[in-house]
Design a protein around this motif. Structure first.
Motif, mmCIF file in Angstrom:
data_model
loop_
_atom_site.group_PDB
_atom_site.id
_atom_site.type_symbol
_atom_site.label_atom_id
_atom_site.label_comp_id
_atom_site.label_asym_id
_atom_site.label_seq_id
_atom_site.Cartn_x
_atom_site.Cartn_y
_atom_site.Cartn_z
ATOM 1 N N GLN A 24 0.825 -1.204 0.000
ATOM 2 C CA GLN A 24 0.000 0.000 0.000
ATOM 3 C C GLN A 24 0.863 1.259 0.000
ATOM 4 O O GLN A 24 0.586 2.220 -0.724
ATOM 5 N N GLU A 25 1.922 1.254 0.811
ATOM 6 C CA GLU A 25 2.836 2.396 0.856
ATOM 7 C C GLU A 25 3.462 2.640 -0.520
ATOM 8 O O GLU A 25 3.556 3.791 -0.981
ATOM 9 N N LYS A 26 3.887 1.571 -1.163
ATOM 10 C CA LYS A 26 4.520 1.697 -2.469
ATOM 11 C C LYS A 26 3.563 2.344 -3.472
ATOM 12 O O LYS A 26 3.951 3.251 -4.229
ATOM 13 N N GLU A 27 2.322 1.890 -3.475
ATOM 14 C CA GLU A 27 1.349 2.445 -4.419
ATOM 15 C C GLU A 27 1.039 3.910 -4.112
ATOM 16 O O GLU A 27 0.895 4.733 -5.019
ATOM 17 N N LEU A 28 0.948 4.243 -2.823
ATOM 18 C CA LEU A 28 0.688 5.640 -2.455
ATOM 19 C C LEU A 28 1.833 6.541 -2.887
ATOM 20 O O LEU A 28 1.624 7.646 -3.401
ATOM 21 N N ARG A 29 3.062 6.091 -2.668
ATOM 22 C CA ARG A 29 4.215 6.906 -3.070
ATOM 23 C C ARG A 29 4.226 7.119 -4.591
ATOM 24 O O ARG A 29 4.551 8.215 -5.073
ATOM 25 N N GLU A 30 3.887 6.091 -5.326
ATOM 26 C CA GLU A 30 3.857 6.220 -6.784
ATOM 27 C C GLU A 30 2.758 7.183 -7.222
ATOM 28 O O GLU A 30 2.971 8.035 -8.095
ATOM 29 N N GLU A 31 1.590 7.063 -6.614
ATOM 30 C CA GLU A 31 0.457 7.914 -6.990
ATOM 31 C C GLU A 31 0.670 9.373 -6.597
ATOM 32 O O GLU A 31 0.208 10.289 -7.283
ATOM 33 N N LEU A 32 1.374 9.605 -5.474
ATOM 34 C CA LEU A 32 1.470 10.951 -4.910
ATOM 35 C C LEU A 32 2.785 11.654 -5.206
ATOM 36 O O LEU A 32 3.013 12.768 -4.725
ATOM 37 N N GLU A 33 3.645 11.034 -5.985
ATOM 38 C CA GLU A 33 4.926 11.661 -6.319
ATOM 39 C C GLU A 33 4.699 13.006 -7.016
ATOM 40 O O GLU A 33 3.940 13.111 -7.980
ATOM 41 N N GLY A 34 5.323 14.039 -6.481
ATOM 42 C CA GLY A 34 5.237 15.361 -7.089
ATOM 43 C C GLY A 34 3.981 16.146 -6.755
ATOM 44 O O GLY A 34 3.797 17.257 -7.265
ATOM 45 N N THR A 35 3.117 15.608 -5.885
ATOM 46 C CA THR A 35 1.860 16.297 -5.558
ATOM 47 C C THR A 35 1.999 17.266 -4.390
ATOM 48 O O THR A 35 1.114 18.102 -4.171
ATOM 49 N N GLY A 36 3.067 17.134 -3.596
ATOM 50 C CA GLY A 36 3.214 17.941 -2.392
ATOM 51 C C GLY A 36 2.725 17.246 -1.139
ATOM 52 O O GLY A 36 2.906 17.758 -0.030
ATOM 53 N N VAL A 37 2.105 16.064 -1.287
ATOM 54 C CA VAL A 37 1.662 15.278 -0.135
ATOM 55 C C VAL A 37 2.823 14.403 0.333
ATOM 56 O O VAL A 37 3.422 13.681 -0.460
ATOM 57 N N ARG A 38 3.140 14.494 1.616
ATOM 58 C CA ARG A 38 4.219 13.676 2.182
ATOM 59 C C ARG A 38 3.673 12.334 2.645
ATOM 60 O O ARG A 38 2.600 12.252 3.244
ATOM 61 N N ASN B 112 -10.025 23.085 -6.199
ATOM 62 C CA ASN B 112 -10.338 22.262 -7.374
ATOM 63 C C ASN B 112 -9.122 21.491 -7.873
ATOM 64 O O ASN B 112 -9.239 20.332 -8.303
ATOM 65 N N GLU B 113 -7.948 22.123 -7.810
ATOM 66 C CA GLU B 113 -6.745 21.475 -8.326
ATOM 67 C C GLU B 113 -6.246 20.332 -7.444
ATOM 68 O O GLU B 113 -5.340 19.584 -7.843
ATOM 69 N N PHE B 114 -6.837 20.183 -6.246
ATOM 70 C CA PHE B 114 -6.428 19.089 -5.356
ATOM 71 C C PHE B 114 -7.294 17.849 -5.540
ATOM 72 O O PHE B 114 -6.978 16.792 -5.012
ATOM 73 N N TYR B 115 -8.358 17.966 -6.325
ATOM 74 C CA TYR B 115 -9.259 16.827 -6.505
ATOM 75 C C TYR B 115 -8.540 15.614 -7.086
ATOM 76 O O TYR B 115 -8.759 14.476 -6.646
ATOM 77 N N ASP B 116 -7.705 15.832 -8.095
ATOM 78 C CA ASP B 116 -7.013 14.702 -8.726
ATOM 79 C C ASP B 116 -6.136 13.961 -7.724
ATOM 80 O O ASP B 116 -6.042 12.724 -7.756
ATOM 81 N N THR B 117 -5.481 14.727 -6.836
ATOM 82 C CA THR B 117 -4.631 14.092 -5.829
ATOM 83 C C THR B 117 -5.457 13.246 -4.876
ATOM 84 O O THR B 117 -5.094 12.098 -4.553
ATOM 85 N N LEU B 118 -6.576 13.788 -4.402
ATOM 86 C CA LEU B 118 -7.440 13.015 -3.509
ATOM 87 C C LEU B 118 -8.044 11.808 -4.223
ATOM 88 O O LEU B 118 -8.268 10.760 -3.607
ATOM 89 N N ASP B 119 -8.294 11.939 -5.510
ATOM 90 C CA ASP B 119 -8.771 10.788 -6.275
ATOM 91 C C ASP B 119 -7.731 9.670 -6.263
ATOM 92 O O ASP B 119 -8.075 8.480 -6.145
ATOM 93 N N SER B 120 -6.463 10.049 -6.387
ATOM 94 C CA SER B 120 -5.389 9.054 -6.356
ATOM 95 C C SER B 120 -5.307 8.386 -4.988
ATOM 96 O O SER B 120 -5.106 7.173 -4.888
ATOM 97 N N VAL B 121 -5.457 9.182 -3.930
ATOM 98 C CA VAL B 121 -5.463 8.624 -2.577
ATOM 99 C C VAL B 121 -6.629 7.656 -2.420
ATOM 100 O O VAL B 121 -6.471 6.527 -1.932
#
Length: 213
Positions: free
Chosen positions: A76-90, A117-126
């Motif tokens: 799960q950690e691996k997938e989150l890191r891949e999805e959130l790379e470059g988003t600003g979420v640690r 609005n621009e954060f929706y895509d990031t939350l979708d990835s989460v």
């Protein structure tokens, strides 16, 4: 024949490692046992249907499957890191818990609790990852800096946490997996005497904890 033996072995393992819920009387398999036993069956089938070289190569991956909750959180950690790379979420890992730190500069406008609005895509990835890994409990915690009075900050932090949790729920995460807490200014991670420190303190954190049982 081997597949039948493996299946019987799995049933035996799970039957021996059940617990009874004292409230409902329902028998449950401990999740760590379930992951390990399922991994054993998968690996057994790989070994039975491939040549010896393929089976040896598969063993390394199967060892991770059989490791239980830790391996579950690793994936799960691996997938989150891949999805959130470059988003600003640690993404922070501590034991069998994963923490996502979402700073307010990417999640909310100043003094607001509606998600940008621009954060929706990031939350979708989460949400996509959280939906896949269902055996976790999610704590959404809002924080503010020390600007403003305590009551106002507590309310703002709660509303921001509610906004994140509601968005995830609308993306298919069951509400019974989500707990929402507003902490106000009570848990700073940086010095509130500087603008940079206050910016760090304004945040929403999501704690992803493996459900043990």
């Amino acid at each position: 024949m081997l597949k039948t033996i493996i299946t019987i072995t799995l049933i035996t393992i799970l039957s021996a490692c059940t617990t009874t819920d004292p409230y409902t009387g329902e028998e449950k398999v401990r999740k760590s046992v379930k992951y390990s036993a399922a991994g054993a069956v998968v690996c057994g089938l790989i070994g039975a249907t491939r040549n010896s070289t393929s089976a040896r190569n598969a063993a390394a991956g199967c060892a991770a499957i059989g490791a239980g909750v830790g391996a579950y959180m690793d994936h799960q950690e691996k997938e989150l890191r891949e999805e959130l790379e470059g988003t600003g979420v640690r993404v922070v890992r501590e034991g069998d818990q994963i923490q996502l730190i979402m700073p307010s500069n990417i999640t909310f406008n100043t003094d607001e609790y509606l998600i940008k609005n621009e954060f929706y895509d990031t939350l979708d990835s989460v949400g996509k990852v959280l939906y896949k890994y269902k055996d976790t409990q999610l704590d959404v915690i809002g924080h503010t800096d020390s600007t403003g009075n305590d009551e106002y900050n507590m309310t703002l932090s709660q509303r921001r946490a509610n906004s994140v949790a509601s968005y995830l729920e609308n993306r298919g995460i069951p509400g019974n997996r989500l707990s929402v807490i507003g902490m106000g200014e009570g848990q700073p991670i940086a010095d509130n005497n500087s603008a940079a420190g206050r910016a760090q303190n304004r945040r929403v954190e999501l704690y992803i904890t493996a459900v043990q049982g």
